[in-house]
Write a protein that holds these residues in place. Structure first.
Motif, short mmCIF file in Angstrom:
data_model
loop_
_atom_site.label_atom_id
_atom_site.label_comp_id
_atom_site.label_asym_id
_atom_site.label_seq_id
_atom_site.Cartn_x
_atom_site.Cartn_y
_atom_site.Cartn_z
N PRO A 157 0.81 -1.22 0.00
CA PRO A 157 0.00 0.00 0.00
C PRO A 157 0.85 1.27 0.00
N ALA A 158 0.19 2.41 -0.21
CA ALA A 158 0.89 3.68 -0.36
C ALA A 158 1.69 4.05 0.88
N SER A 159 1.25 3.61 2.06
CA SER A 159 1.95 3.97 3.29
C SER A 159 3.31 3.30 3.41
N LEU A 160 3.61 2.33 2.52
CA LEU A 160 4.95 1.75 2.51
C LEU A 160 5.99 2.77 2.06
N GLY A 161 5.58 3.76 1.27
CA GLY A 161 6.53 4.80 0.83
C GLY A 161 7.10 5.58 2.00
#
Length: 318
Positions: A260-264
């Motif tokens: 998901p985007a929060s991995l960035g």
């Protein structure tokens, strides 16, 4: 800002507790060795096993995340080695471990506890990705270079590949990683008699590891710090996350981003951590004692400021 400080402050309060316990004589070096051994052989492997086995195998591989980590780490390692050899006149062994201090993050002992507070939804996912990369790429690279220089200095030809393979094969973290992958691939739910103890041991990793880090810093001093230590520290805490951010931005423009985007944001936090705590331990085995230990002390102290600033910039507590 109060929310940001509550996250970074919690992490560094536990590090400070370890420092106080050792300085007051409650723990000594032998006790820290025991606690550190427990984390490395039990708690951290349990955490890795839980992180990997509890999610689909595909989630252990994220192309964008691992590509950014690979390029950032190897580029910094290579540039750091060149700089330390040419600019500071370091020996090949000293340059190897200096480059390690610039490019290998403490994802297990500091990163996971911090993400557990800031981004709990992806903390174990990011840990699994980082630990896989660090143990399969970076640590073997460092060992290969150190063993090669040791063999060259001794005037002998050493079979480095089998030596590294044996060390990796016996690593509890590597064994836990592959055991977790096997369980995830089979898709068979584990009984409570297995998951219960694993969860209890895994949950102890964060607190014990941070106390051990603080205790290990109690015997160190900043007296030996010089331009080299400051260069390694600034590169690790500032340059590494900056490169990772640039790569993440470039990949996002091409339509490739961690999911998901929060991995960035989790990756940016991971790249901004101090060097892994086994960095001075490995360096000591090859005769590099003072500088790696002092660098770890400086990075730990400075990272309170840099990590707090990064969390605020990313708006993670919100």
């Amino acid at each position: 800002m109060v929310q940001v400080l509550s996250i970074s402050g919690t992490i560094f309060a536990l590090i400070a507790l370890g420092w106080v316990l050792v300085r007051r004589g409650v723990f000594d070096g032998k006790a820290l060795d025991v606690l550190g051994g427990y984390v490395v052989t039990c708690a951290l492997p349990a955490l890795i096993f839980r992180a990997v086995s509890s999610r689909p195998v595909g989630e252990t591989f994220d192309a964008a995340y691992l590509l950014v980590l690979l390029v950032t780490s190897l580029a910094l390692f290579g540039a750091g080695y060149w700089l330390l050899r040419g600019g500071f006149g370091c020996t090949p062994t000293a340059a190897t471990f200096g480059a390690m201090g610039m490019s290998c993050a403490n994802s297990g002992f500091v990163g996971y506890p911090m993400l557990g507070l800031a981004l709990p939804g992806v903390a174990e996912h990011a840990l699994a990705l980082n630990m896989s990369f660090e143990n399969l790429v970076m640590i073997p690279l460092v060992l290969a270079l150190a063993e090669a220089e040791k063999a060259r200095a001794a005037g002998a030809t050493t079979a480095i590949g089998p030596l590294i393979a044996r060390r990796l094969a016996g690593s509890p973290v590597i064994l836990a990683l592959f055991a977790g992958l096997a369980v995830a691939a089979l898709g068979v739910p584990l009984p409570q008699v297995v998951t219960g103890p694993v969860n209890i041991v895994a949950n102890s990793s964060a607190a014990v590891s941070l106390v051990v880090i603080g205790g290990g810093l109690a015997a160190l001093t900043l007296r030996d710090l010089g331009a080299l230590a400051w260069t390694v520290t600034a590169t690790k805490l500032l340059v590494m996350p900056a490169i990772a951010f640039a790569l993440l931005t470039g990949l996002a423009a091409l339509g490739l981003a961690p999911a998901p985007a929060s991995l960035g944001p989790a990756l940016l936090v991971m790249t901004a951590l101090p060097a892994m705590s086994i960095y001075p331990v490995l360096a000591r085995r090859y005769g590099e004692v003072t500088t790696p230990a002092a660098v770890l002390l400086l990075q730990t102290l400075a990272s309170f400021v840099t990590l707090t600033a990064l969390l605020a910039l990313l708006g993670l507590p919100a």
